[in-house]
Design an enzyme around this catalytic site. Structure first.
Site, PDB file in Angstrom:
ATOM      1  N   ASP A 114       9.732  15.481  -6.276  1.00 20.73           N
ATOM      2  CA  ASP A 114       8.450  14.966  -6.500  1.00 20.73           C
ATOM      3  C   ASP A 114       7.423  14.702  -5.316  1.00 20.73           C
ATOM      4  OD1 ASP A 114       6.854  14.014  -8.502  1.00 20.73           O
ATOM      5  OD2 ASP A 114       7.521  11.636  -8.185  1.00 20.73           O
ATOM      6  N   TYR A 116       3.315  13.904  -3.905  1.00 20.22           N
ATOM      7  CA  TYR A 116       2.522  12.802  -3.934  1.00 20.22           C
ATOM      8  C   TYR A 116       1.151  13.288  -3.532  1.00 20.22           C
ATOM      9  CZ  TYR A 116       0.860   8.155  -2.187  1.00 20.22           C
ATOM     10  OH  TYR A 116       0.592   6.733  -2.006  1.00 20.22           O
ATOM     11  N   ARG A 130      -2.417  -1.639   1.261  1.00 16.42           N
ATOM     12  CA  ARG A 130      -2.768  -1.662   2.932  1.00 16.42           C
ATOM     13  C   ARG A 130      -4.307  -1.830   2.821  1.00 16.42           C
ATOM     14  NH1 ARG A 130       0.338   2.579   2.220  1.00 16.42           N
ATOM     15  NH2 ARG A 130      -1.485   4.109   2.452  1.00 16.42           N
ATOM     16  N   GLU A 187       4.333   7.321 -14.347  1.00 17.90           N
ATOM     17  CA  GLU A 187       3.246   8.228 -13.489  1.00 17.90           C
ATOM     18  C   GLU A 187       3.309   9.574 -14.568  1.00 17.90           C
ATOM     19  OE1 GLU A 187       4.375   6.740  -9.229  1.00 17.90           O
ATOM     20  OE2 GLU A 187       5.028   8.732  -9.694  1.00 17.90           O
ATOM     21  N   GLU A 189       2.503  13.301 -14.657  1.00 12.88           N
ATOM     22  CA  GLU A 189       2.667  14.258 -13.796  1.00 12.88           C
ATOM     23  C   GLU A 189       2.434  15.616 -14.160  1.00 12.88           C
ATOM     24  OE1 GLU A 189       5.283  13.726 -10.363  1.00 12.88           O
ATOM     25  OE2 GLU A 189       4.958  11.530 -10.648  1.00 12.88           O
ATOM     26  N   ASP A 221       7.142  10.277 -14.744  1.00 12.10           N
ATOM     27  CA  ASP A 221       8.117   9.787 -13.520  1.00 12.10           C
ATOM     28  C   ASP A 221       8.015   8.272 -13.695  1.00 12.10           C
ATOM     29  OD1 ASP A 221       9.523   9.712 -11.259  1.00 12.10           O
ATOM     30  OD2 ASP A 221       7.910   9.737 -10.035  1.00 12.10           O
ATOM     31  N   GLN A 228      11.085  -0.760  -6.236  1.00 14.69           N
ATOM     32  CA  GLN A 228      10.636   0.339  -5.315  1.00 14.69           C
ATOM     33  C   GLN A 228       9.996  -0.302  -3.859  1.00 14.69           C
ATOM     34  OE1 GLN A 228       7.408   3.054  -6.863  1.00 14.69           O
ATOM     35  NE2 GLN A 228       7.320   4.097  -4.953  1.00 14.69           N
ATOM     36  N   TYR A 232      11.931   0.823  -0.451  1.00 16.71           N
ATOM     37  CA  TYR A 232      11.376   1.916   0.291  1.00 16.71           C
ATOM     38  C   TYR A 232      11.220   2.283   1.707  1.00 16.71           C
ATOM     39  CZ  TYR A 232       6.478   0.808   1.349  1.00 16.71           C
ATOM     40  OH  TYR A 232       5.297   0.363   1.759  1.00 16.71           O
ATOM     41  N   LYS A 241      13.169   4.855  -8.686  1.00 17.69           N
ATOM     42  CA  LYS A 241      12.785   6.228  -9.364  1.00 17.69           C
ATOM     43  C   LYS A 241      13.929   6.790 -10.219  1.00 17.69           C
ATOM     44  CE  LYS A 241       8.428   6.604  -7.570  1.00 17.69           C
ATOM     45  NZ  LYS A 241       7.318   6.977  -8.572  1.00 17.69           N
ATOM     46  N   THR A 245      13.640  10.410 -15.491  1.00 18.28           N
ATOM     47  CA  THR A 245      12.491  11.210 -15.233  1.00 18.28           C
ATOM     48  C   THR A 245      12.316  11.811 -16.622  1.00 18.28           C
ATOM     49  OG1 THR A 245      12.412  11.514 -12.894  1.00 18.28           O
ATOM     50  CG2 THR A 245      11.034  12.843 -13.968  1.00 18.28           C
ATOM     51  N   THR A 333       1.719  11.811  -9.181  1.00 16.71           N
ATOM     52  CA  THR A 333       0.790  11.079 -10.049  1.00 16.71           C
ATOM     53  C   THR A 333      -0.505  11.693 -10.224  1.00 16.71           C
ATOM     54  OG1 THR A 333       2.078   9.047  -9.772  1.00 16.71           O
ATOM     55  CG2 THR A 333      -0.155   8.937 -11.051  1.00 16.71           C
TER      56      THR A 333
END
Length: 399
Positions: A114, A116, A130, A187, A189, A221, A228, A232, A241, A245, A333
């Site tokens: 998968d 990103y 962040r 997600e 996708e 997803d 997560q 992670y 995850k 799926t 995504t």
């Protein structure tokens, strides 16, 4: 003149003869699973229509392994069978009403990766988590970031999804706890199915994408955001995850998407040589729709994806990792620049701070038990037609 099939295809159908997506089905009343193509409101049994036992199997893998020349040959023959009236008496008995068959997972998944690759999605996540840093990580515009998923939990549309349990630690908690996910997400996708493999120690260039990738499907997803978030660091997604799926039952062949190809967004900085597009524009103009309990909540545009599926494949193999028939990778995504184009609930509700309003006065930040998500997509097809991908659907069951 637009090519027409003698099989009735309702106006607005996503399965005209210019599409012919592949799937695996069980005939009504039982019988062995086999490969078919969708045409209008029917499914054509390819083993019966073509007299080829490679299609009398419960997956597409054996056919996909035969390679691009064979894929083209079969598609051309099926188009001929479905458009030349003289073929009707021979072919019509091999047609099944789509409403009467059971659709299965269309291919045996060898490996699952998968990615990103939406700049808008990655930037949204960065801004949420962040806020005092740059939205994108320093490597993001230099390579397609991805992780290796769990092939054994790829399931076909309609398979219920049990709410996963795992460790969770909210920022304010002193220690982690265990229990069902409270921040279950989706997600939206797009997935790419590998037909022919490659040798270990070799790489697949951007220009060779169509030699290896058989077709395209839709993906959800599912993501347990609280699980997560705690797990992670430092190695990335794992149990948040791997529980499920979902993929759509129809795989649209690349050949049906020639009219959907578009140039990808401009990249800065310029990628390293092995990731440059050259003459290979493999951006795809897919218009996606996400519905929560039947209510349209998002329209993600796949054409906005920063990294193309050809670049993803090139990066996935540049270290010499081999491909196998049935390998499957997803785009990550799909999100656009506008709020109504975000392909996950965490973005649509901005981390739960701005819940989505639903008809009847309800709201959602994350999924509740009993919720159903459906993802669909269309693309421009040959001769002004519309190519559809069907839909990928899943309902949440209690953990």
């Amino acid at each position: 003149m637009t090519l027409q099939s003698w099989v009735p295809v309702p106006a607005g159908s996503h399965f005209p003869v210019q599409n012919l997506p592949y799937g695996v089905f069980e005939p009504s009343g039982g019988g062995a699973a086999r490969v078919g193509v969708a045409i209008g409101e029917h499914v054509l049994d390819l083993a019966a229509a073509l007299g080829d036992e490679v299609f009398a199997r419960p997956s597409l893998n054996a056919f996909m392994a035969q390679g691009r020349e064979r894929w083209h040959e079969v598609r051309a023959r099926v188009v001929e069978l479905l458009t030349v009236e003289a073929n009707r008496p021979e072919v019509e008995p091999a047609l099944h009403r789509a409403a009467d068959v059971r659709l299965l997972l269309p291919f045996e998944v060898a490996d699952y990766v998968d990615f990103y690759s939406s700049e808008h999605h990655a930037a949204n996540i960065g801004r949420m988590f962040r806020p005092d840093s740059e939205p994108l990580t320093p490597n993001w515009k230099h390579l397609p970031i991805g992780y290796h998923g769990r092939a054994g939990t790829v399931v076909v549309s309609g398979t219920p999804v049990v709410r996963p349990s795992g460790q969770r630690k909210p920022p304010q908690a002193d220690a982690p706890s265990f229990g069902p996910s409270q921040r279950l997400d989706i997600e939206a996708e797009v997935g790419f199915v590998v037909g022919t493999g490659s040798e270990l120690g070799t790489s697949v260039g951007v220009a060779d994408f169509a030699e290896h990738v058989f077709g395209v499907c839709l993906v959800n997803d599912w993501s347990a955001r609280d699980i997560q978030a705690w797990e992670y660091v430092p190695l990335g997604p794992f149990l948040g995850k791997s529980f499920a799926t979902s993929v759509s039952p129809w795989v649209v062949p690349l050949e049906a998407l020639e009219d959907a190809r578009v140039a990808p967004p401009e990249r800065a900085p310029e990628p390293l040589p092995y990731l440059r597009d050259g003459e290979q524009d493999w951006g795809l103009d897919l218009a996606m729709e996400v519905r929560l309990n039947g209510h349209l909540v998002s329209r993600p545009p796949f054409a906005s994806m920063y990294w193309t599926p050809a670049q993803q494949l090139a990066h996935m193999t540049v270290n010499g990792a081999s491909l196998r028939t049935g390998d499957f990778y997803a785009s990550g995504t799909v999100s656009g620049p506008e709020p109504e184009q975000r392909g996950s609930l965490i973005e649509l509700s901005w981390g739960g701070r701005e819940p989505i309003e639903l008809p009847g006065g309800g709201t959602r930040s994350f999924l509740e038990d009993g919720d159903e998500i459906s993802i669909s997509a269309t693309a421009p097809g040959a001769e002004g037609t519309t190519i559809g991908f069907g839909e990928v659907v899943g309902r949440i069951l209690p953990g």
